[in-house]
Design an enzyme around this catalytic site. Structure first.
Site, mmCIF file in Angstrom:
data_model
loop_
_atom_site.group_PDB
_atom_site.id
_atom_site.type_symbol
_atom_site.label_atom_id
_atom_site.label_comp_id
_atom_site.label_asym_id
_atom_site.label_seq_id
_atom_site.Cartn_x
_atom_site.Cartn_y
_atom_site.Cartn_z
ATOM 1 N N ARG A 36 54.540 41.249 42.573
ATOM 2 C CA ARG A 36 55.822 41.776 42.077
ATOM 3 C C ARG A 36 56.640 42.346 43.231
ATOM 4 N NH1 ARG A 36 53.065 45.185 37.257
ATOM 5 N NH2 ARG A 36 51.485 45.442 38.868
ATOM 6 N N VAL A 58 46.809 36.425 45.043
ATOM 7 C CA VAL A 58 45.574 36.175 45.810
ATOM 8 C C VAL A 58 44.848 34.916 45.332
ATOM 9 C CG1 VAL A 58 45.155 38.584 46.494
ATOM 10 C CG2 VAL A 58 44.141 37.714 44.372
ATOM 11 N N TYR A 150 33.759 39.398 33.543
ATOM 12 C CA TYR A 150 34.323 40.444 34.414
ATOM 13 C C TYR A 150 33.208 41.038 35.284
ATOM 14 C CZ TYR A 150 36.543 44.634 36.166
ATOM 15 O OH TYR A 150 37.022 45.611 37.016
ATOM 16 N N GLY A 181 34.382 53.900 38.254
ATOM 17 C CA GLY A 181 34.167 53.803 36.806
ATOM 18 C C GLY A 181 35.516 53.840 36.111
ATOM 19 N N THR A 185 44.676 53.385 34.907
ATOM 20 C CA THR A 185 45.730 52.582 35.540
ATOM 21 C C THR A 185 46.186 51.553 34.504
ATOM 22 O OG1 THR A 185 44.145 50.962 36.344
ATOM 23 C CG2 THR A 185 44.678 52.761 37.852
HETATM 24 C C1 8X3 Z 1 36.670 48.966 35.707
HETATM 25 C C2 8X3 Z 1 35.599 49.811 35.116
HETATM 26 O O1 8X3 Z 1 33.986 50.153 33.172
HETATM 27 O O2 8X3 Z 1 36.193 49.323 32.633
HETATM 28 O O3 8X3 Z 1 36.223 48.087 36.670
HETATM 29 O O4 8X3 Z 1 34.583 47.899 33.719
HETATM 30 S S1 8X3 Z 1 35.074 49.257 33.604
#
Ligand code: 8X3
Length: 250
Positions: A36, A58, A150, A181, A185
């Site tokens: 952005r 990226v 993820y 953790g 954001t």
């Molecule tokens: C972000 C933390 O616990 O939401 O990477 O996966 S969590």
């Protein structure tokens, strides 16, 4: 750190933005990278240090190499690389998840981070100096329900950081990883595709880390003496014991 040059990916928001501000306060010159442009320019205008904006995703291999190779001489000797760009898309069991979400996470969190590293490394190797700080996650240490891809992407960041540390050891290039953790954001809003209510629930009843909290620790890692490497750091809000155990007030 005054006078050093740092490249930060994902600088247009959250931890990347806060890290740019924290580094600027230390007199670090900045290469602000993100998708952005208007936000990167807004950040550039706020900062009182020399800076350069690179607009790229990226996940776009060609753009990563073209943009980093296009850096003007004054910014081409990067001392610190902050591999921050990355996101979570969706939170679903494997059999229900959308393949496009998986690809987006692997393309940016894993491949994107590797492309940027590969593009920045030659000048660090030539100078036998530099510091790479990768943004992992608690998801690089524990797998949780519905987060298989993820978490896989962040486990990959952890493994890549360890591998880089081995390969770059003879050159004296530092490689560190920080694993936050719960951080408040845009992360959860993106994960839940704009559903602010769902995102708010993640942080309900507890005080999560702020982007500034994480940036302060990244700054501390970057400022450590030359012979000290904070190689692997798990950063949690006090209310979080691990992925499963959080102390929430009603
Ligand atoms: C972000 C933390 O616990 O939401 O990477 O996966 S969590």
């Amino acid at each position: 750190m005054r006078g050093k040059i740092a490249l930060i990916t994902g600088a247009s928001s959250g931890i990347g933005w806060a890290t740019a501000e924290a580094f600027a306060a230390e007199g670090v010159q900045l290469i602000l990278c993100g998708r952005r442009e208007s936000r990167l320019k807004a950040l550039q205008n706020l900062l009182k240090v020399p800076s350069h904006v690179l607009v790229f995703d990226v996940a776009d291999k060609k753009a990563v190499f073209d943009q980093i190779h296009s850096l003007p001489k004054a910014f081409s000797s990067i001392d610190i690389l902050i591999n921050n760009a990355g996101n979570a898309h969706g939170l679903s069991p494997v059999h229900e998840a959308d393949l496009r979400d998986w690809e987006a996470m692997i393309d940016s969190n894993v491949k994107g981070l590797m492309y940027v590293t590969k593009a920045v490394l030659p000048s660090m190797v030539e100078r036998k100096s530099g510091h790479i700080i990768n943004l992992g996650s608690i998801a690089a240490k524990e797998v949780y329900p519905n987060g298989s891809v993820y978490c896989s992407s962040k486990y990959a960041v952890d493994a890549f950081s360890q591998g880089l540390r081995i390969d770059l050891n003879p050159m004296g290039i530092k490689v560190s990883a920080i694993h936050p953790g719960l951080v408040d954001t845009e992360f959860s809003v993106v994960r839940f595709k704009g559903d602010q209510q769902k995102a708010n629930r993640v942080y309900e009843g507890l005080k999560p880390l702020s982007a500034q909290d994480v940036a302060d620790v990244i700054c501390y890692m970057a400022k450590a003496p030359e012979h000290v490497n904070i190689a692997d750091l798990l950063l949690l809000p006090n209310a979080q014991a691990n992925t499963y155990v959080n102390h929430r007030k009603p």
